[in-house]
Design a protein around this motif. Sequence first.
Motif, short mmCIF file in Angstrom:
data_model
loop_
_atom_site.label_atom_id
_atom_site.label_comp_id
_atom_site.label_asym_id
_atom_site.label_seq_id
_atom_site.Cartn_x
_atom_site.Cartn_y
_atom_site.Cartn_z
N GLU A 38 0.84 -1.20 0.00
CA GLU A 38 0.00 0.00 0.00
C GLU A 38 0.88 1.25 0.00
O GLU A 38 2.07 1.18 0.32
CB GLU A 38 -0.93 -0.02 1.22
CG GLU A 38 -1.77 -1.27 1.33
CD GLU A 38 -2.58 -1.59 0.08
OE1 GLU A 38 -3.14 -0.67 -0.53
OE2 GLU A 38 -2.64 -2.78 -0.30
N GLU A 39 0.28 2.36 -0.33
CA GLU A 39 1.01 3.64 -0.39
C GLU A 39 1.74 3.90 0.93
O GLU A 39 1.14 3.79 2.00
CB GLU A 39 0.02 4.77 -0.67
CG GLU A 39 0.69 6.12 -0.80
CD GLU A 39 -0.34 7.23 -1.04
OE1 GLU A 39 -1.43 6.93 -1.55
OE2 GLU A 39 -0.03 8.39 -0.69
N GLY A 40 3.00 4.20 0.84
CA GLY A 40 3.79 4.49 2.03
C GLY A 40 4.47 3.28 2.65
O GLY A 40 5.31 3.41 3.53
N GLN A 41 4.13 2.10 2.19
CA GLN A 41 4.69 0.88 2.78
C GLN A 41 6.11 0.65 2.26
O GLN A 41 6.38 0.86 1.07
CB GLN A 41 3.79 -0.31 2.41
CG GLN A 41 4.00 -1.52 3.29
CD GLN A 41 2.99 -2.63 2.97
OE1 GLN A 41 1.99 -2.42 2.30
NE2 GLN A 41 3.28 -3.82 3.43
N ARG A 42 6.99 0.20 3.15
CA ARG A 42 8.37 -0.10 2.73
C ARG A 42 8.45 -1.53 2.22
O ARG A 42 7.88 -2.44 2.82
CB ARG A 42 9.32 0.05 3.91
CG ARG A 42 9.65 1.49 4.22
CD ARG A 42 10.93 1.60 5.03
NE ARG A 42 10.80 1.08 6.39
CZ ARG A 42 11.80 1.03 7.25
NH1 ARG A 42 13.01 1.43 6.91
NH2 ARG A 42 11.61 0.55 8.47
N ALA A 62 9.46 4.59 -4.72
CA ALA A 62 10.60 5.51 -4.62
C ALA A 62 11.78 4.79 -3.99
O ALA A 62 11.60 3.97 -3.08
CB ALA A 62 10.22 6.71 -3.77
N VAL A 63 12.98 5.11 -4.49
CA VAL A 63 14.21 4.61 -3.87
C VAL A 63 14.71 5.75 -2.98
O VAL A 63 14.97 6.85 -3.47
CB VAL A 63 15.27 4.28 -4.94
CG1 VAL A 63 16.54 3.77 -4.28
CG2 VAL A 63 14.72 3.27 -5.93
N THR A 69 14.73 10.94 -1.64
CA THR A 69 14.37 10.16 -2.83
C THR A 69 15.44 10.31 -3.91
O THR A 69 15.81 11.42 -4.28
CB THR A 69 13.00 10.63 -3.37
OG1 THR A 69 12.03 10.41 -2.35
CG2 THR A 69 12.61 9.85 -4.62
N ARG A 70 15.94 9.16 -4.37
CA ARG A 70 17.01 9.17 -5.38
C ARG A 70 16.52 8.74 -6.75
O ARG A 70 17.13 9.03 -7.75
CB ARG A 70 18.15 8.24 -4.96
CG ARG A 70 18.81 8.60 -3.64
CD ARG A 70 19.45 9.98 -3.73
NE ARG A 70 20.11 10.33 -2.49
CZ ARG A 70 21.40 10.10 -2.24
NH1 ARG A 70 22.15 9.52 -3.14
NH2 ARG A 70 21.94 10.46 -1.09
N ALA A 71 15.43 7.97 -6.77
CA ALA A 71 14.93 7.48 -8.06
C ALA A 71 13.50 7.01 -7.88
O ALA A 71 13.04 6.79 -6.75
CB ALA A 71 15.80 6.33 -8.57
N THR A 72 12.80 6.91 -9.00
CA THR A 72 11.43 6.39 -8.97
C THR A 72 11.37 5.18 -9.90
O THR A 72 11.95 5.20 -10.98
CB THR A 72 10.44 7.47 -9.45
OG1 THR A 72 10.64 8.63 -8.65
CG2 THR A 72 9.01 7.01 -9.29
N LEU A 73 10.68 4.15 -9.44
CA LEU A 73 10.58 2.91 -10.22
C LEU A 73 9.14 2.66 -10.62
O LEU A 73 8.22 3.02 -9.89
CB LEU A 73 11.09 1.72 -9.38
CG LEU A 73 12.49 1.84 -8.77
CD1 LEU A 73 12.75 0.66 -7.84
CD2 LEU A 73 13.54 1.89 -9.87
N VAL A 94 13.07 1.07 -0.34
CA VAL A 94 12.17 1.21 -1.49
C VAL A 94 10.77 1.29 -0.91
O VAL A 94 10.36 0.43 -0.13
CB VAL A 94 12.30 0.04 -2.49
CG1 VAL A 94 11.25 0.14 -3.58
CG2 VAL A 94 13.69 0.03 -3.11
N VAL A 95 10.07 2.38 -1.25
CA VAL A 95 8.78 2.69 -0.63
C VAL A 95 7.71 2.83 -1.71
O VAL A 95 7.94 3.51 -2.72
CB VAL A 95 8.87 4.02 0.16
CG1 VAL A 95 7.58 4.32 0.90
CG2 VAL A 95 10.04 3.99 1.13
N ALA A 96 6.55 2.22 -1.50
CA ALA A 96 5.46 2.33 -2.47
C ALA A 96 4.91 3.75 -2.47
O ALA A 96 4.62 4.31 -1.41
CB ALA A 96 4.36 1.33 -2.14
#
Lengths: 140, 496
Positions: A38-42, A62-63, A69-73, A94-96
């Motif tokens: 879910e959103e915000g979950q690691r 997000a990484v 935040t360094r990157a988005t996947l 890595v976080v949703a």
Amino acid sequence: MVERDDIVEIMAGLALFADLTRPQLQAVAHTFEEEWFEEGQRILRQGFSGSNFYVILDGEAAVRIDGQTRATLGRGDFFGEVSVLLGEPPTADVVALRPLRCIALAGPETEHFLISHPRVMFRMLQAQARRLRNANRWRS
Amino acid sequence: MAQLNGRPHPPGRYPVVVVGSGPGGLQISYFLQRLGVPHATLSADAGPGGMFLRYPLFQRLNTWSKPYAPAERGTRPYEWYDWNSLVGDVPEHRSLVSAAMDGTSYFPSREEMARGLAAFAERAGVVVRYTCRWEATRREGDAFVLATSDGEYRCRYAVFAVGMAEPWKPPQIPGIEAAPHYVEIGPARTYAGRRVFIIGKRNSGFEIADALLPWARQIILGSPRPPLLSVLSSGAGVRAKYLVPYEDHVIGGGVFVLDAAIDRVERSGATWRVVTSGMEGGTRSFEVDEVFVATGFTVPLGDLPSLGVATFNQGRLPRMNDYWESTSVPGIYFAGTITQGSVGLRKYGGAGNSAAVGGFRHNARVLAVRLARLLGIEVPRPRLRPEEVVPYLLSEATRAPELLNQKAYLARVVSFDRDQGILDEGIVPLAAFVDEPGPDAAGIVVEVDRDGQHHPAVYLRHRGHVSEHALPPDPLLNFEGREHQAQLAALLAGVI
């Protein structure tokens, strides 16, 4: 309300699995576990051992290193492989960013999986080479 | 709870309603009762037992209950050696499955399991309204309304412990709907001299193969994924109890274990044809007398998806958070084997043991405490003296059944609060502990690393940041020695 079994269909469209036959795709789909975050979950936790290898089927993550935040996947991206390959804890969270659908392979099974699927290993290597090239370009 | 005409839990308003009277329903109801949480437990069945009234089909479970173990029967540490009994707060509520076993095997028979569950319900006084079928669900403001065959129940929190009880077949295989599911298989002797194709290579597929070994002429197990064997994967996969058919395959004795995609299943007169595709291409057709589908079960969620309960795994499991609450409909919780949908940190791929009684019985206590606190019922947090912390945590890592059954999934947590002192926070899902904010605290778990070594790990929350610290393994799994004490004491020195 039963979802369609679309994992094999999605996988067939991802660069990482592009060289697999249909039965091989099915076998891989049964080898990985589907996971939702879910959103915000690691998903990966910086500094924690025992992480796994993930491929994103849908959603965005997000990484983050030390909260930055360094990157988005997104769909088709994978993560966790560096930690699994080196046997070291991840150097980033890595976080949703919104509901994230992944397939996950247990860290200890990843080496065997890659060796028995050399075309996936090659595709992974290509993706890593691109990441390295882009990182070098960015720095120069 | 009030009784009407001799039947408990009449329709009405309750803080919590539990649906189900299998081990999951009985266990959560038990702990709610022990904590003083008013609730109604409903079941469509006529008595306790759930799935164990019918399954496993071939009579014995694949999880142990050891009559003689390093810990005394009836104690909390013994629960680790008895994976099938429900857990209790007092000795007389414990070890009731092992007490029902006749000693011929340390895997209980289905009847022994069902007897043990019934004994638990009776001795512990778990009150269930039986033959009361949950039929529909709706929202009314903050409340859920469960329409049942006996009338309507209103509640703030609903807990569904309805099992992975509905046979499931992968819908994308043409023709599979005509082939009998695991649940439809007759007595093994019915298949004397038959050629059998079993679709599925997990426990239920191997269970069928094992039962048919003395009867079937040929057994083929087929599915895309190579079999995952528990002895090679730290407990996940096919249990050792069912490995004889696999050994037969290795020896070449008439059992075949195939890694192949199942393309279609066709009925052809008195026989069946199963068409498969190999991993490297090429199809193969198998003519057999019987086809059995051993592709598992799904949760009978009823109308919950239309209420907004999101699912995954082809709709077979609800999406849930670390406390087994629906992520899309807060207030709806799950207990029993459904809690396998919450996989925790999945360290080294391990996702706890929540699919089995041995694991989910501990989740139930955690959930009951959670619900009690949400309802404003105080659950004591015992106070510890500073010198007690290290021995207590190491004792838990060595013998707490919650930590041993639910490795890297459930943690014993002790908090260090400047004002309140050192408090035992109880058993907490590890994922919740490491991801939720809170006071300085330490959570201890038992983990199995990539080399298969069992060792304790401590998660230390200090000023909002959580760090992980592995303690050393021990060949006899005794984590109370000097080295462990010294390492843990040094680690906690800054917070105690």
